[in-house]
Design a protein around this motif. Structure first.
Motif, PDB file in Angstrom:
ATOM      1  N   MET A  19       4.616 -25.089   0.345  1.00  0.00           N
ATOM      2  CA  MET A  19       3.811 -24.634   1.439  1.00  0.00           C
ATOM      3  C   MET A  19       4.275 -23.234   1.820  1.00  0.00           C
ATOM      4  O   MET A  19       5.459 -22.978   2.036  1.00  0.00           O
ATOM      5  N   VAL A  20       3.328 -22.311   1.893  1.00  0.00           N
ATOM      6  CA  VAL A  20       3.610 -20.946   2.326  1.00  0.00           C
ATOM      7  C   VAL A  20       3.525 -20.911   3.844  1.00  0.00           C
ATOM      8  O   VAL A  20       2.517 -21.299   4.425  1.00  0.00           O
ATOM      9  N   VAL A  21       4.596 -20.468   4.481  1.00  0.00           N
ATOM     10  CA  VAL A  21       4.607 -20.429   5.953  1.00  0.00           C
ATOM     11  C   VAL A  21       4.498 -19.012   6.497  1.00  0.00           C
ATOM     12  O   VAL A  21       4.189 -18.835   7.666  1.00  0.00           O
ATOM     13  N   ALA A  22       4.746 -17.998   5.655  1.00  0.00           N
ATOM     14  CA  ALA A  22       4.641 -16.618   6.128  1.00  0.00           C
ATOM     15  C   ALA A  22       4.547 -15.673   4.936  1.00  0.00           C
ATOM     16  O   ALA A  22       5.062 -15.954   3.861  1.00  0.00           O
ATOM     17  N   VAL A  23       3.867 -14.572   5.152  1.00  0.00           N
ATOM     18  CA  VAL A  23       3.792 -13.490   4.174  1.00  0.00           C
ATOM     19  C   VAL A  23       4.048 -12.193   4.927  1.00  0.00           C
ATOM     20  O   VAL A  23       3.387 -11.913   5.919  1.00  0.00           O
ATOM     21  N   GLU A  24       5.023 -11.422   4.470  1.00  0.00           N
ATOM     22  CA  GLU A  24       5.334 -10.153   5.104  1.00  0.00           C
ATOM     23  C   GLU A  24       4.927  -9.019   4.171  1.00  0.00           C
ATOM     24  O   GLU A  24       5.319  -8.985   3.016  1.00  0.00           O
ATOM     25  N   ILE A  25       4.117  -8.121   4.687  1.00  0.00           N
ATOM     26  CA  ILE A  25       3.668  -6.969   3.916  1.00  0.00           C
ATOM     27  C   ILE A  25       4.209  -5.725   4.606  1.00  0.00           C
ATOM     28  O   ILE A  25       3.824  -5.419   5.733  1.00  0.00           O
ATOM     29  N   PRO A  26       5.116  -5.001   3.941  1.00  0.00           N
ATOM     30  CA  PRO A  26       5.707  -3.820   4.581  1.00  0.00           C
ATOM     31  C   PRO A  26       4.683  -2.695   4.724  1.00  0.00           C
ATOM     32  O   PRO A  26       3.732  -2.603   3.951  1.00  0.00           O
ATOM     33  N   ASN A  27       4.895  -1.854   5.723  1.00  0.00           N
ATOM     34  CA  ASN A  27       4.052  -0.678   5.899  1.00  0.00           C
ATOM     35  C   ASN A  27       4.292   0.284   4.750  1.00  0.00           C
ATOM     36  O   ASN A  27       5.413   0.402   4.248  1.00  0.00           O
ATOM     37  N   PRO A  28       3.244   1.004   4.313  1.00  0.00           N
ATOM     38  CA  PRO A  28       3.448   2.000   3.259  1.00  0.00           C
ATOM     39  C   PRO A  28       4.354   3.128   3.747  1.00  0.00           C
ATOM     40  O   PRO A  28       4.474   3.361   4.950  1.00  0.00           O
ATOM     41  N   ALA A  29       4.967   3.807   2.811  1.00  0.00           N
ATOM     42  CA  ALA A  29       5.839   4.935   3.155  1.00  0.00           C
ATOM     43  C   ALA A  29       5.029   6.012   3.872  1.00  0.00           C
ATOM     44  O   ALA A  29       3.834   6.189   3.615  1.00  0.00           O
ATOM     45  N   ALA A  30       5.674   6.729   4.766  1.00  0.00           N
ATOM     46  CA  ALA A  30       5.011   7.805   5.503  1.00  0.00           C
ATOM     47  C   ALA A  30       4.469   8.848   4.527  1.00  0.00           C
ATOM     48  O   ALA A  30       5.158   9.242   3.587  1.00  0.00           O
ATOM     49  N   GLY A  31       3.228   9.243   4.726  1.00  0.00           N
ATOM     50  CA  GLY A  31       2.623  10.257   3.870  1.00  0.00           C
ATOM     51  C   GLY A  31       2.095   9.736   2.545  1.00  0.00           C
ATOM     52  O   GLY A  31       1.618  10.514   1.735  1.00  0.00           O
ATOM     53  N   SER A  32       2.183   8.440   2.314  1.00  0.00           N
ATOM     54  CA  SER A  32       1.692   7.900   1.045  1.00  0.00           C
ATOM     55  C   SER A  32       0.174   7.736   1.095  1.00  0.00           C
ATOM     56  O   SER A  32      -0.434   7.695   2.162  1.00  0.00           O
ATOM     57  N   ARG A  33      -0.420   7.643  -0.066  1.00  0.00           N
ATOM     58  CA  ARG A  33      -1.862   7.460  -0.192  1.00  0.00           C
ATOM     59  C   ARG A  33      -2.113   6.304  -1.151  1.00  0.00           C
ATOM     60  O   ARG A  33      -1.344   6.071  -2.080  1.00  0.00           O
ATOM     61  N   GLY A  34      -3.213   5.607  -0.925  1.00  0.00           N
ATOM     62  CA  GLY A  34      -3.539   4.473  -1.775  1.00  0.00           C
ATOM     63  C   GLY A  34      -5.005   4.458  -2.155  1.00  0.00           C
ATOM     64  O   GLY A  34      -5.844   5.107  -1.520  1.00  0.00           O
ATOM     65  N   ALA A  35      -5.295   3.705  -3.221  1.00  0.00           N
ATOM     66  CA  ALA A  35      -6.672   3.541  -3.672  1.00  0.00           C
ATOM     67  C   ALA A  35      -6.818   2.163  -4.293  1.00  0.00           C
ATOM     68  O   ALA A  35      -5.850   1.593  -4.817  1.00  0.00           O
ATOM     69  N   PHE A  36      -8.036   1.626  -4.222  1.00  0.00           N
ATOM     70  CA  PHE A  36      -8.354   0.331  -4.820  1.00  0.00           C
ATOM     71  C   PHE A  36      -9.681   0.462  -5.553  1.00  0.00           C
ATOM     72  O   PHE A  36     -10.660   0.975  -4.996  1.00  0.00           O
ATOM     73  N   LEU A  37      -9.707   0.029  -6.817  1.00  0.00           N
ATOM     74  CA  LEU A  37     -10.929   0.062  -7.614  1.00  0.00           C
ATOM     75  C   LEU A  37     -11.180  -1.321  -8.187  1.00  0.00           C
ATOM     76  O   LEU A  37     -10.249  -2.025  -8.579  1.00  0.00           O
ATOM     77  N   LYS A  38     -12.469  -1.694  -8.248  1.00  0.00           N
ATOM     78  CA  LYS A  38     -12.848  -3.008  -8.762  1.00  0.00           C
ATOM     79  C   LYS A  38     -14.027  -2.837  -9.712  1.00  0.00           C
ATOM     80  O   LYS A  38     -15.018  -2.198  -9.366  1.00  0.00           O
ATOM     81  N   LEU A  39     -13.909  -3.398 -10.916  1.00  0.00           N
ATOM     82  CA  LEU A  39     -14.987  -3.382 -11.894  1.00  0.00           C
ATOM     83  C   LEU A  39     -15.635  -4.758 -11.913  1.00  0.00           C
ATOM     84  O   LEU A  39     -14.959  -5.762 -12.161  1.00  0.00           O
ATOM     85  N   LYS A  40     -16.939  -4.783 -11.615  1.00  0.00           N
ATOM     86  CA  LYS A  40     -17.676  -6.045 -11.601  1.00  0.00           C
ATOM     87  C   LYS A  40     -18.759  -5.998 -12.666  1.00  0.00           C
ATOM     88  O   LYS A  40     -19.291  -4.931 -12.977  1.00  0.00           O
TER      89      LYS A  40
END
Length: 64
Positions: free
Chosen positions: A1-22
């Motif tokens: 059983m998963v009771v928690a998920v922690e997602i850290p904040n991105p580093a200051a000044g970082s950039r991200g992108a997400f692409l999906k092919l359908k």
């Protein structure tokens, strides 16, 4: 059983992108997807994170 998920904040000044092919716009699931987060420091890369999704082989009976 998963009771928690922690997602850290991105580093200051970082950039991200997400692409999906359908296969079709009407499908919600992706054939493949990729997420990238990149943090630069000076002229170099301080941190790079890449995550792929939908890269498993097809289920039996679902080829092509």
């Amino acid at each position: 059983m998963v009771v928690a998920v922690e997602i850290p904040n991105p580093a200051a000044g970082s950039r991200g992108a997400f692409l999906k092919l359908k296969d079709r716009q009407s499908f919600d699931f992706a054939i493949v997807s990729v997420a990238v987060n990149l943090a630069l420091k000076g002229n170099g890369v301080a941190d790079c994170r890449v995550v792929f999704g939908g890269v498993a082989p097809p289920l039996p009976g679902r080829e092509g």
